[in-house]
Every structure is written in C-alpha cells, then in structure tokens.
Design a protein around this motif. Structure first.
Motif, PDB file in Angstrom:
ATOM      1  N   HIS A  48    -101.209  27.066  79.726  1.00  0.00           N
ATOM      2  CA  HIS A  48    -100.173  26.433  80.421  1.00  0.00           C
ATOM      3  C   HIS A  48     -99.272  27.459  80.856  1.00  0.00           C
ATOM      4  O   HIS A  48     -97.776  27.146  81.579  1.00  0.00           O
ATOM      5  N   ALA A  90     -94.098  23.385  81.133  1.00  0.00           N
ATOM      6  CA  ALA A  90     -92.498  22.413  81.033  1.00  0.00           C
ATOM      7  C   ALA A  90     -91.079  22.945  81.426  1.00  0.00           C
ATOM      8  O   ALA A  90     -90.650  22.186  81.961  1.00  0.00           O
ATOM      9  N   LEU A 144     -92.407  21.326  84.987  1.00  0.00           N
ATOM     10  CA  LEU A 144     -91.777  19.840  85.359  1.00  0.00           C
ATOM     11  C   LEU A 144     -90.686  19.198  85.056  1.00  0.00           C
ATOM     12  O   LEU A 144     -89.671  18.339  85.039  1.00  0.00           O
ATOM     13  N   ASP A 145     -89.765  20.408  84.399  1.00  0.00           N
ATOM     14  CA  ASP A 145     -87.928  19.676  84.812  1.00  0.00           C
ATOM     15  C   ASP A 145     -86.818  19.814  85.964  1.00  0.00           C
ATOM     16  O   ASP A 145     -86.403  19.425  85.811  1.00  0.00           O
ATOM     17  N   ALA A 184     -88.585  16.931  87.084  1.00  0.00           N
ATOM     18  CA  ALA A 184     -87.318  15.821  87.056  1.00  0.00           C
ATOM     19  C   ALA A 184     -86.236  16.116  87.192  1.00  0.00           C
ATOM     20  O   ALA A 184     -85.422  15.080  87.747  1.00  0.00           O
ATOM     21  N   ASP A 212     -83.972  10.398  81.377  1.00  0.00           N
ATOM     22  CA  ASP A 212     -85.316  10.120  80.424  1.00  0.00           C
ATOM     23  C   ASP A 212     -86.571   9.666  81.159  1.00  0.00           C
ATOM     24  O   ASP A 212     -87.598   9.957  80.813  1.00  0.00           O
ATOM     25  N   ARG A 255     -88.426  11.727  82.975  1.00  0.00           N
ATOM     26  CA  ARG A 255     -89.105  13.195  82.345  1.00  0.00           C
ATOM     27  C   ARG A 255     -90.628  12.544  81.512  1.00  0.00           C
ATOM     28  O   ARG A 255     -91.347  13.106  80.794  1.00  0.00           O
ATOM     29  N   ARG A 256     -90.053  11.126  80.702  1.00  0.00           N
ATOM     30  CA  ARG A 256     -91.405  10.606  79.600  1.00  0.00           C
ATOM     31  C   ARG A 256     -92.234  10.740  80.763  1.00  0.00           C
ATOM     32  O   ARG A 256     -93.546  10.818  80.593  1.00  0.00           O
ATOM     33  N   ARG A 257     -91.965  10.650  82.078  1.00  0.00           N
ATOM     34  CA  ARG A 257     -93.548  10.588  83.305  1.00  0.00           C
ATOM     35  C   ARG A 257     -94.241  11.273  83.723  1.00  0.00           C
ATOM     36  O   ARG A 257     -95.141  11.688  83.181  1.00  0.00           O
ATOM     37  N   SER A 280     -94.022  13.757  81.449  1.00  0.00           N
ATOM     38  CA  SER A 280     -95.216  14.590  80.042  1.00  0.00           C
ATOM     39  C   SER A 280     -96.688  14.518  79.814  1.00  0.00           C
ATOM     40  O   SER A 280     -96.954  15.335  79.293  1.00  0.00           O
ATOM     41  N   ARG A 313     -98.618  16.574  81.223  1.00  0.00           N
ATOM     42  CA  ARG A 313     -98.632  18.034  79.917  1.00  0.00           C
ATOM     43  C   ARG A 313     -99.736  17.887  78.800  1.00  0.00           C
ATOM     44  O   ARG A 313    -100.444  18.628  78.028  1.00  0.00           O
ATOM     45  N   GLU A 314    -100.491  16.782  78.993  1.00  0.00           N
ATOM     46  CA  GLU A 314    -101.171  16.794  78.050  1.00  0.00           C
ATOM     47  C   GLU A 314    -102.160  17.197  78.089  1.00  0.00           C
ATOM     48  O   GLU A 314    -102.612  17.397  78.979  1.00  0.00           O
TER      49      GLU A 314
END
Length: 458
Positions: free
Chosen positions: A22, A49, A52-53, A56, A64, A67-69, A71, A74-75
């Motif tokens: 990544h 990361a 994605l920040d 966000a 939050d 950020r949760r969505r 995330s 990154r899976e």
C-alpha cells in the motif's frame, strides 16, 4: 514497451497505483486535484492511509463516519475484488472512489467526480417526488384536508425501515435503494381512495357491508393504477414499491386482511412497514370522523396487535423509532412561548417537535430522514401560517399585512433550505439546518408572534 504514463493525465478521473504494501508508486494529475485540491503531488512511497485521510478531510462534517467507510479501501483485497465509497465534499462535490486489486497485490485507486450526475439524479428524483406527492394529495385531501398525513407516514416508514436491521431483519433485505425510495413510495398507499364516494369515505357511523366492501376495493384499485404506472416507467423503483404497498398495506400478519388474505412474509416487506406507519399515524391523529387517541393508547394497541395484525419485528422497530424521537428535545416548549390560543400554541409545539427531530444524530446524518422532516416542516408551516392569518383577521389585528410579509419571507427561507438540502446534502448541512431552524422558529414565536398575543380573543 515503455508506456507514456503522462497520457493518463488527460483522463477525466484520478488514478493512483499502490504496491502490495500500500505504498504509492504512481498518480496522475487529476488524482491530486481531486484528492487534495491545491497541494503538490504526493511523494512516491506515500502510504494509502495518508491519501485516505486527505479524502476524509474533504467530507466536511462527516468525520469518523467517513473515515470508517473509507477504511474498507485498506482491507485486504484478492484479485478481482472491488470496494466502492461515495463522499460529498465542500460545496456539494460528489466523489466516487473505487479500489481494485490485481493478482500480484497491486492496488488501483480511481477517483471520479460525479457531481453533475448526482445533481441530475436529484432533479429527476425531485420531479418524481413532486408527482408522487401530488397524486397522494389527490387521494387524501377529502379524508384529512391536508397532505400532512402522507408526509408523516412517509417519514415514519423510512425511520422504521432504518431500524429493522437492529431487530433481526437481514441487511440484504434493506438495500440502500429500498431505504431511499420506500418513504416516498408509501405516500401513495391510499391512491385507490379517489374512487370512493365522500358519503362512504367520511361517514361517521358504522359502515354497511356494501359500503365496507367498496372501501376495501381501494387497495386493489390503487395497486392496479400504480402497476400501470410501473409498466410505463419500469426503471422507477418508486412506482414498483408503491404498487405493492397499495395492494397489500391492508393485509394482516395472521392472513385475515384484504384483498388477498396474504399472511406473514407473503406480504411484501414494503407493505408490512407502511401498514404499521399508516395505522399508527391514523390512530394518533384527528380525522373528520374521529378524535386523536392518546399516544400511550396507540402504542399499547400496536404492541397488542403484533403477531396478529402486524409483523412483530416491524412493531419492535416502531418502538425503537419512538424511543429515539422521545430523546429529541433541543428546544423545550415553555409557558413563555404561549400565546394563550390553543390552536396557535399546538401548531408551534408541533413545529418545535419537527425541528428537534432534525437534530437527532440518527437523522442529521441521513439525507432521506432530513428531507422527510423538512418536507413535513414546509407543509405544516404553510398550513400553520394560513390558520394563524385567518385567526388574526377574525380578531382585527391591525398589522396583519406586515405579519403576512414575515410569513412569506419565512416560507421562502425554509423552502430554499429544502432545495439546498436536496442538491448538496452533508451531515454538516443537516446540523446547520437544525441550528438555523431552531433560531428561525424561536425568534418568530418569541418576537413576531408576541406582537399579536394581546389581540387574541378581542
């Protein structure tokens, strides 16, 4: 062969490639412009990361939750897997982010600006909603004199559906499309009543058997009308859901309803939810032929009818909705707000309750919920202004023309808020609307309306 990657700068979407760890190995020019407007390109080796920040950070007020969505991007992905996230940034810009993986573990991230597409969709859905609302008014105007009943049912239907996952319904039965269309579709549940004569529809005494049969035909008539509409607009989920709701919202869980005596899960979920919302609102509201029941009596009836008239899990979800609504008390009605007129005071209390509903966390992050509350608020505000102006005219209020101008300005403001909401919803906007409306109404009650209080009853 060396591929000239600078050609990818000509694309209308952002593209970035990450290695199996990544780490960024490539980005085109549109990627930076969409992900982090105004900054220089990301350094090679930057982590996913960080990117994605930056995404966000564009979702103003979503914090939050966004950020949760994000995330999920990154899976761990296997070849062929795809993850998608849509976000709304400043000034209503919609970005659609897709992550795809290759067999080697390389990650492709694409970002596309879909603002124009979303705005076109919003306009089409607004037109559809206006058409649905107009048809619903046609069915309801003789029965309740206003469209307020169908707006309340639409909002309650949506909120019940949203709560169903928490009481045991599998999430796959409650798709995003289902949740976003169900409330509007429910507004047409009684469209078949257009064929019922006033002498039967508004009768205060007991119906004769033939009259009862004519009333009950409204379900089949309404379903048939809406099935025709659905065939003409096969891509419209609104009319497809509306048809099954109209046909089946008088079926009962125990199979003793009409028109087809369906039982249990034979009844479409859309109709089971609307049935609970419709009966709850009908019992708790005044009608031309009956007074409103007290809320505790209505709740007791709904609980007692779970498993016979209603789907028990839908009734349980209704209970959760009512608990959540009970917690909405940002503005408390007080004696200081009273104008010593029961009709005006009741209207103001209803408007305060509606505005409180927007401030609930469950609602202010849900665009459909906020829109249903604001639609109901617009409708009730206009009805209230009409009642208030007629009252002032009867009591000879000398500044009525000036007061009407204030009403027109307030109506224009709340309608403009609704339009802004439809075009550029973000959770931050939901919170902004809640704050604005709280001030809007309390200032009106405590300042403008206090000017005429001494004229009432004169």
């Amino acid at each position: 062969m060396n591929i000239p990657l600078d050609a990818l700068d000509l694309l209308d979407q952002g593209v970035a490639i990450f290695d199996a760890h990544h780490r960024l190995v490539y980005q085109n020019a549109p990627f930076v412009a969409m992900v982090a407007p105004g900054r220089t390109p990301f350094r090679e080796g930057s982590g996913l990361a960080l990117i994605l920040d930056c995404l966000a950070a564009q979702g103003v007020g979503q914090g939050d939750d966004l950020r949760r969505r994000l995330s999920v991007l990154r899976e761990a992905l296997v070849a062929g897997d795809e993850r998608q996230v849509e976000l709304v940034g400043e000034r209503g810009r919609h970005l659609f982010v897709v992550a795809r993986a290759t067999e080697s573990g390389t990650l492709l991230l694409q970002v596309r600006d879909i603002t124009l597409e979303r705005r076109s969709t919003v306009k089409l859905e607004s037109v559809m909603k206006v058409a649905v609302s107009t048809l619903a008014d046609l069915a309801e105007y003789r029965d309740t004199d206003t469209s307020e009943h169908v707006l309340r049912v639409a909002r309650l239907t949506h909120e019940i559906a949203r709560e169903l996952v928490g009481v045991g319904y599998p999430a796959e039965e409650l798709s995003a499309d289902f949740l976003s269309h169900l409330g509007t579709a429910s507004m047409l549940h009684d469209i078949g009543k257009v064929g019922v004569p006033d002498s039967i529809l508004l009768k205060k005494g007991k119906l004769e058997a033939e009259e009862r049969a004519q009333i009950e035909r409204h379900a089949e008539d309404g379903g048939s009308i809406l099935k025709k509409a659905s065939r003409l607009l096969p891509e419209s989920l609104h009319f497809r859901l509306a048809a099954e709701i109209a046909f089946s919202h008088h079926e009962r869980w125990d199979g003793k309803g009409y028109p087809s005596q369906l039982a249990g899960e034979q009844i479409p979920l859309s109709a089971r939810i609307t049935s609970v919302a419709d009966v709850f609102d009908a019992l708790s509201s005044e009608r031309p032929y009956k007074p409103a029941w007290p809320l505790d009596k209505v709740e007791a009836y709904m609980r007692e009818s779970a498993g016979t008239q209603f789907d028990p899990r839908v009734v349980a979800a209704l209970g959760k909705v009512l608990e959540v609504r009970e917690r909405a008390s940002n503005i408390q009605w007080s004696a200081l707000m009273s104008l010593n007129d029961p009709v005006v005071d009741h209207d103001h209390a209803v408007l305060l309750t509606l505005i409180n509903q927007i401030s609930l966390e469950a609602n202010c992050h849900d665009p459909s919920a906020v829109e249903f509350v604001v639609d109901e608020l617009v409708g009730y505000t206009l009805s209230h202004f009409g009642r208030e102006e007629r009252l002032l005219e009867r009591n000879g209020y000398p500044h009525l023309d000036a007061h009407k101008k204030v009403h027109r300005r307030m109506a224009e403001e709340v309608i403009a808020l609704r339009d802004k909401l439809r075009n550029n919803f973000t959770p931050a906007l939901g919170e902004e609307i809640s704050r604005y409306l709280r001030n809007w109404l309390t200032d009106h009650i405590l300042v403008e309306d206090k000017k005429f209080a001494r004229y009432l009853g004169g």
